[in-house]
Design an enzyme around this catalytic site. Structure first.
Site, PDB file in Angstrom:
ATOM      1  N   TYR A 137       0.837  -1.195   0.000  1.00 14.93           N
ATOM      2  CA  TYR A 137       0.000   0.000   0.000  1.00 14.93           C
ATOM      3  C   TYR A 137       0.873   1.247   0.000  1.00 14.93           C
ATOM      4  O   TYR A 137       2.024   1.232   0.430  1.00 14.93           O
ATOM      5  CB  TYR A 137      -0.970   0.019   1.185  1.00 14.93           C
ATOM      6  CG  TYR A 137      -0.343   0.188   2.541  1.00 14.93           C
ATOM      7  CD1 TYR A 137      -0.216   1.454   3.114  1.00 14.93           C
ATOM      8  CD2 TYR A 137       0.105  -0.908   3.261  1.00 14.93           C
ATOM      9  CE1 TYR A 137       0.351   1.616   4.361  1.00 14.93           C
ATOM     10  CE2 TYR A 137       0.662  -0.756   4.517  1.00 14.93           C
ATOM     11  CZ  TYR A 137       0.789   0.505   5.061  1.00 14.93           C
ATOM     12  OH  TYR A 137       1.355   0.662   6.303  1.00 14.93           O
ATOM     13  N   CYS A 138       0.297   2.319  -0.541  1.00 19.92           N
ATOM     14  CA  CYS A 138       0.930   3.628  -0.542  1.00 19.92           C
ATOM     15  C   CYS A 138      -0.124   4.635  -0.096  1.00 19.92           C
ATOM     16  O   CYS A 138      -1.113   4.262   0.526  1.00 19.92           O
ATOM     17  CB  CYS A 138       1.490   3.967  -1.921  1.00 19.92           C
ATOM     18  SG  CYS A 138       0.221   4.154  -3.195  1.00 19.92           S
ATOM     19  N   ARG A 139       0.039   5.881  -0.430  1.00 19.17           N
ATOM     20  CA  ARG A 139      -0.907   6.912   0.004  1.00 19.17           C
ATOM     21  C   ARG A 139      -2.228   6.823  -0.741  1.00 19.17           C
ATOM     22  O   ARG A 139      -3.289   6.785  -0.157  1.00 19.17           O
ATOM     23  CB  ARG A 139      -0.285   8.300  -0.178  1.00 19.17           C
ATOM     24  CG  ARG A 139      -1.158   9.441   0.300  1.00 19.17           C
ATOM     25  CD  ARG A 139      -0.436  10.773   0.206  1.00 19.17           C
ATOM     26  NE  ARG A 139       0.171  11.002  -1.087  1.00 19.17           N
ATOM     27  CZ  ARG A 139      -0.396  11.670  -2.095  1.00 19.17           C
ATOM     28  NH1 ARG A 139      -1.585  12.176  -1.947  1.00 19.17           N
ATOM     29  NH2 ARG A 139       0.238  11.827  -3.236  1.00 19.17           N
TER      30      ARG A 139
ATOM     31  N   PHE B 245      -3.627   4.160   1.425  1.00 16.38           N
ATOM     32  CA  PHE B 245      -3.815   4.448   2.842  1.00 16.38           C
ATOM     33  C   PHE B 245      -4.954   5.435   3.067  1.00 16.38           C
ATOM     34  O   PHE B 245      -5.653   5.360   4.076  1.00 16.38           O
ATOM     35  CB  PHE B 245      -2.494   4.985   3.424  1.00 16.38           C
ATOM     36  CG  PHE B 245      -2.514   5.162   4.906  1.00 16.38           C
ATOM     37  CD1 PHE B 245      -2.514   4.066   5.753  1.00 16.38           C
ATOM     38  CD2 PHE B 245      -2.525   6.426   5.466  1.00 16.38           C
ATOM     39  CE1 PHE B 245      -2.524   4.219   7.128  1.00 16.38           C
ATOM     40  CE2 PHE B 245      -2.534   6.595   6.841  1.00 16.38           C
ATOM     41  CZ  PHE B 245      -2.531   5.485   7.674  1.00 16.38           C
TER      42      PHE B 245
END
Length: 137
Positions: free
Chosen positions: A93-95, A121
């Site tokens: 996962y990232c932003r 996120f």
């Protein structure tokens, strides 16, 4: 007439070989929702990886995240190869979901089974899921 038939058959055969080889080598990964990731984390053995910057990670991350490997670094793949096992699925996962798709493509091309949090996120937060913070020293 026979030349045309042979050329047509050869062209079809080349097309079929291309499609089959593309399907075999095509990197693949699944994009999932926060609810699906939450269920996956609690019910299976998956390595959860935050691929954001260290600063982003420290501002809050998904509980049970095992590694923070910034996909922007040139050493991303080297670090991933050092820490991750190709026999264990990897959830990224990232932003917002953009960088995790990049990382998912890189890792799936190298033989990892990859799942990524489709909208990142931000979606995890919007869904009201728990957030973890590093312990203060």
């Amino acid at each position: 007439m026979k030349k045309v038939t042979l050329i047509s058959m050869a062209t079809c055969l080349i097309g079929i070989v291309f499609l089959v080889s593309y399907q075999i080598t095509k990197p693949s990964y699944n994009s999932i929702t926060p609810e699906e990731l939450s269920n996956l984390i609690s019910s299976s053995s998956v390595v959860l990886v935050d691929i954001r910057t260290q600063e982003e990670y420290e501002s809050g991350h998904i509980p049970n995240t095992e590694y923070n490997i910034d996909v922007k670094y040139d050493s991303f793949l080297d670090k991933a190869n050092l820490l991750l096992d190709k026999d264990t699925p990897v959830a990224l996962y990232c932003r917002s979901g953009n960088r995790s798709k990049t990382a998912a493509k890189i890792l799936s091309e190298k033989g990892y089974e990859v799942i990524e949090l489709g909208k990142g996120f931000r979606a995890w937060e919007a869904a009201g899921k728990k957030i973890a913070y590093p312990k203060k020293k």
